[in-house]
Design a protein around this motif. Structure first.
Motif, PDB file in Angstrom:
ATOM      1  N   ASN A  43       0.818  -1.218   0.000  1.00 47.29           N
ATOM      2  CA  ASN A  43       0.000   0.000   0.000  1.00 47.29           C
ATOM      3  C   ASN A  43       0.853   1.270   0.000  1.00 47.29           C
ATOM      4  O   ASN A  43       0.509   2.254  -0.659  1.00 47.29           O
ATOM      5  CB  ASN A  43      -0.958   0.006   1.185  1.00 47.29           C
ATOM      6  CG  ASN A  43      -2.086  -0.985   1.013  1.00 47.29           C
ATOM      7  OD1 ASN A  43      -2.520  -1.265  -0.104  1.00 47.29           O
ATOM      8  ND2 ASN A  43      -2.557  -1.541   2.099  1.00 47.29           N
ATOM      9  N   THR A  44       1.966   1.261   0.753  1.00 46.89           N
ATOM     10  CA  THR A  44       2.805   2.461   0.781  1.00 46.89           C
ATOM     11  C   THR A  44       3.556   2.647  -0.528  1.00 46.89           C
ATOM     12  O   THR A  44       3.794   3.776  -0.936  1.00 46.89           O
ATOM     13  CB  THR A  44       3.794   2.458   1.965  1.00 46.89           C
ATOM     14  OG1 THR A  44       4.620   1.300   1.915  1.00 46.89           O
ATOM     15  CG2 THR A  44       3.072   2.538   3.291  1.00 46.89           C
ATOM     16  N   ALA A  47       0.912   4.208  -2.785  1.00 50.37           N
ATOM     17  CA  ALA A  47       0.642   5.599  -2.398  1.00 50.37           C
ATOM     18  C   ALA A  47       1.836   6.486  -2.721  1.00 50.37           C
ATOM     19  O   ALA A  47       1.677   7.609  -3.215  1.00 50.37           O
ATOM     20  CB  ALA A  47       0.303   5.674  -0.905  1.00 50.37           C
ATOM     21  N   GLU A  78      -4.331  17.824  -4.338  1.00 49.48           N
ATOM     22  CA  GLU A  78      -4.310  16.385  -4.623  1.00 49.48           C
ATOM     23  C   GLU A  78      -3.102  15.725  -3.934  1.00 49.48           C
ATOM     24  O   GLU A  78      -3.228  14.672  -3.315  1.00 49.48           O
ATOM     25  CB  GLU A  78      -4.237  16.157  -6.130  1.00 49.48           C
ATOM     26  CG  GLU A  78      -4.145  14.707  -6.546  1.00 49.48           C
ATOM     27  CD  GLU A  78      -3.924  14.547  -8.045  1.00 49.48           C
ATOM     28  OE1 GLU A  78      -3.289  13.562  -8.431  1.00 49.48           O
ATOM     29  OE2 GLU A  78      -4.380  15.404  -8.837  1.00 49.48           O
ATOM     30  N   ALA A  81      -3.673  15.500  -0.233  1.00 45.34           N
ATOM     31  CA  ALA A  81      -4.613  14.426   0.101  1.00 45.34           C
ATOM     32  C   ALA A  81      -3.925  13.066   0.039  1.00 45.34           C
ATOM     33  O   ALA A  81      -4.157  12.192   0.884  1.00 45.34           O
ATOM     34  CB  ALA A  81      -5.814  14.465  -0.832  1.00 45.34           C
ATOM     35  N   LYS A  82      -3.058  12.884  -0.948  1.00 45.63           N
ATOM     36  CA  LYS A  82      -2.339  11.613  -1.083  1.00 45.63           C
ATOM     37  C   LYS A  82      -1.356  11.422   0.076  1.00 45.63           C
ATOM     38  O   LYS A  82      -1.193  10.314   0.581  1.00 45.63           O
ATOM     39  CB  LYS A  82      -1.619  11.545  -2.425  1.00 45.63           C
ATOM     40  CG  LYS A  82      -2.578  11.395  -3.603  1.00 45.63           C
ATOM     41  CD  LYS A  82      -1.843  11.358  -4.922  1.00 45.63           C
ATOM     42  CE  LYS A  82      -2.767  11.352  -6.107  1.00 45.63           C
ATOM     43  NZ  LYS A  82      -3.673  10.232  -6.177  1.00 45.63           N
ATOM     44  N   LYS A  83      -0.713  12.494   0.511  1.00 48.70           N
ATOM     45  CA  LYS A  83       0.193  12.399   1.658  1.00 48.70           C
ATOM     46  C   LYS A  83      -0.595  12.089   2.932  1.00 48.70           C
ATOM     47  O   LYS A  83      -0.131  11.327   3.781  1.00 48.70           O
ATOM     48  CB  LYS A  83       1.000  13.688   1.813  1.00 48.70           C
ATOM     49  CG  LYS A  83       2.077  13.815   0.745  1.00 48.70           C
ATOM     50  CD  LYS A  83       2.892  15.071   0.946  1.00 48.70           C
ATOM     51  CE  LYS A  83       3.998  15.169  -0.096  1.00 48.70           C
ATOM     52  NZ  LYS A  83       4.841  16.349   0.109  1.00 48.70           N
ATOM     53  N   GLU A  85      -3.350  10.388   3.023  1.00 55.56           N
ATOM     54  CA  GLU A  85      -3.723   8.983   2.889  1.00 55.56           C
ATOM     55  C   GLU A  85      -2.567   8.080   3.331  1.00 55.56           C
ATOM     56  O   GLU A  85      -2.759   7.099   4.038  1.00 55.56           O
ATOM     57  CB  GLU A  85      -4.096   8.677   1.442  1.00 55.56           C
ATOM     58  CG  GLU A  85      -4.468   7.233   1.182  1.00 55.56           C
ATOM     59  CD  GLU A  85      -4.747   6.943  -0.283  1.00 55.56           C
ATOM     60  OE1 GLU A  85      -4.648   5.773  -0.661  1.00 55.56           O
ATOM     61  OE2 GLU A  85      -5.031   7.878  -1.050  1.00 55.56           O
ATOM     62  N   PHE A  88      -2.326   8.110   7.048  1.00 49.29           N
ATOM     63  CA  PHE A  88      -3.401   7.300   7.610  1.00 49.29           C
ATOM     64  C   PHE A  88      -3.074   5.811   7.496  1.00 49.29           C
ATOM     65  O   PHE A  88      -3.352   5.033   8.422  1.00 49.29           O
ATOM     66  CB  PHE A  88      -4.740   7.615   6.942  1.00 49.29           C
ATOM     67  CG  PHE A  88      -5.858   6.768   7.474  1.00 49.29           C
ATOM     68  CD1 PHE A  88      -6.413   7.030   8.715  1.00 49.29           C
ATOM     69  CD2 PHE A  88      -6.336   5.688   6.752  1.00 49.29           C
ATOM     70  CE1 PHE A  88      -7.433   6.232   9.232  1.00 49.29           C
ATOM     71  CE2 PHE A  88      -7.347   4.884   7.261  1.00 49.29           C
ATOM     72  CZ  PHE A  88      -7.891   5.157   8.490  1.00 49.29           C
ATOM     73  N   LEU A  89      -2.485   5.393   6.361  1.00 46.91           N
ATOM     74  CA  LEU A  89      -2.098   3.993   6.186  1.00 46.91           C
ATOM     75  C   LEU A  89      -1.143   3.546   7.292  1.00 46.91           C
ATOM     76  O   LEU A  89      -1.249   2.435   7.805  1.00 46.91           O
ATOM     77  CB  LEU A  89      -1.432   3.779   4.825  1.00 46.91           C
ATOM     78  CG  LEU A  89      -2.339   3.721   3.613  1.00 46.91           C
ATOM     79  CD1 LEU A  89      -1.502   3.694   2.331  1.00 46.91           C
ATOM     80  CD2 LEU A  89      -3.261   2.514   3.673  1.00 46.91           C
ATOM     81  N   LYS A  92      -3.202   3.276  10.559  1.00 47.87           N
ATOM     82  CA  LYS A  92      -4.095   2.114  10.494  1.00 47.87           C
ATOM     83  C   LYS A  92      -3.304   0.820  10.651  1.00 47.87           C
ATOM     84  O   LYS A  92      -3.713  -0.090  11.371  1.00 47.87           O
ATOM     85  CB  LYS A  92      -4.871   2.082   9.181  1.00 47.87           C
ATOM     86  CG  LYS A  92      -5.849   0.919   9.103  1.00 47.87           C
ATOM     87  CD  LYS A  92      -6.541   0.857   7.755  1.00 47.87           C
ATOM     88  CE  LYS A  92      -7.537  -0.286   7.677  1.00 47.87           C
ATOM     89  NZ  LYS A  92      -7.022  -1.585   8.050  1.00 47.87           N
TER      90      LYS A  92
END
Length: 132
Positions: A43-44, A47, A78, A81-83, A85, A88-89, A92
């Motif tokens: 996921n990272t 991203a 944008e 927002a991606k940073k 996210e 947050f990953l 989480k």
């Protein structure tokens, strides 16, 4: 570059192992932790790649003869927002890790759980995934 070219991930494995060392994970916990680690890395990487592409696109916008400030602002939002996210990953993944561990194991991990301070799920990366 780190794991699969993801900046800041070069020490991920070492930090991860250090954080879990001495926790006496069961075989089942080890399997779950490995799956969690693999998902986190995948996921990272995704991203981080999205952020990199958006940064290149921003540079293209800024290189134009007549810079369209509206499009630049949109691209900057944008990227932000991606940073967010990506951040947050990390959080989480850490929370998912805590669910695998027993209360005693979580206590042993102690100070290794701060999101940007070398926890097992962040690998000590900065908020933007750059290691800064």
């Amino acid at each position: 570059a780190g794991i699969m070219g993801m900046p800041g991930n070069e020490n991920y494995g070492k930090m991860y192992l250090m954080a879990l060392k001495g926790l006496d994970l069961t075989e089942d916990q080890q399997k779950k932790v490995q799956a969690l680690k693999n998902d986190y890395i995948k996921n990272t990487i995704k991203a981080g790649a999205d952020i990199g592409v958006a940064e290149v696109e921003l540079k293209e916008l800024l290189a134009a003869e007549a810079v369209n400030l509206s499009r630049v602002k949109s691209k900057i939002n944008e990227i932000g927002a991606k940073k967010a996210e990506l951040r947050f990953l990390r959080i989480k993944s850490l929370e998912d890790l805590k669910k695998i561990l027993t209360p005693e194991q979580r206590k042993k991990m102690g100070g290794m759980t701060a999101p940007a301070a070398g926890c097992p799920m962040t690998g000590g990366m900065g908020e933007d995934g750059s290691g800064r």
